[in-house]
Design a protein around this motif. Sequence first.
Motif: not given
Length: 129
Positions: A2-8, A30-39, A78-82
């Motif tokens: 987690s961090g400011t504005g980040i919850a994974a 598997t999991g989520t980042r800010n409500g987005e499913k990790i794909t 959502e097509g994002h990367y982390s």
Amino acid sequence: YSGTGIAANGTFITNDTPNDLGFYLITGITGTRNGEKITGLQAPGTPMPGNEPFDVDDLISLNTQQLTGKGFAYSTSEGHYSSPFFANFLPKPGYLEMFSAPTRPGLKNLGLEDSELPISFSATIITIP
């Protein structure tokens, strides 16, 4: 993490035996980042889209420093990367997350929608019989 504005949060699948430095290879996630499913997990030795040319190694440890400077990366629904990683180049070494939202064709490296922010990272082992 987690961090400011980040919850994974999520689960890693790793190999059974650590390397000589105590790091396990992450082979699934598997999991989520800010409500987005990790794909998906970015393959080791390749860069996360939007963070070229920095390759990930997908290594994790139960030692005090749990990630390497290369870290791991994943995609979201959502097509994002982390990519969380250990930043030993900081005055006070710690974890950072590189976030990329490559929404425009040809986008490379940090764009306006991308960020690199400090995070708290922690992983524990769960043995599945």
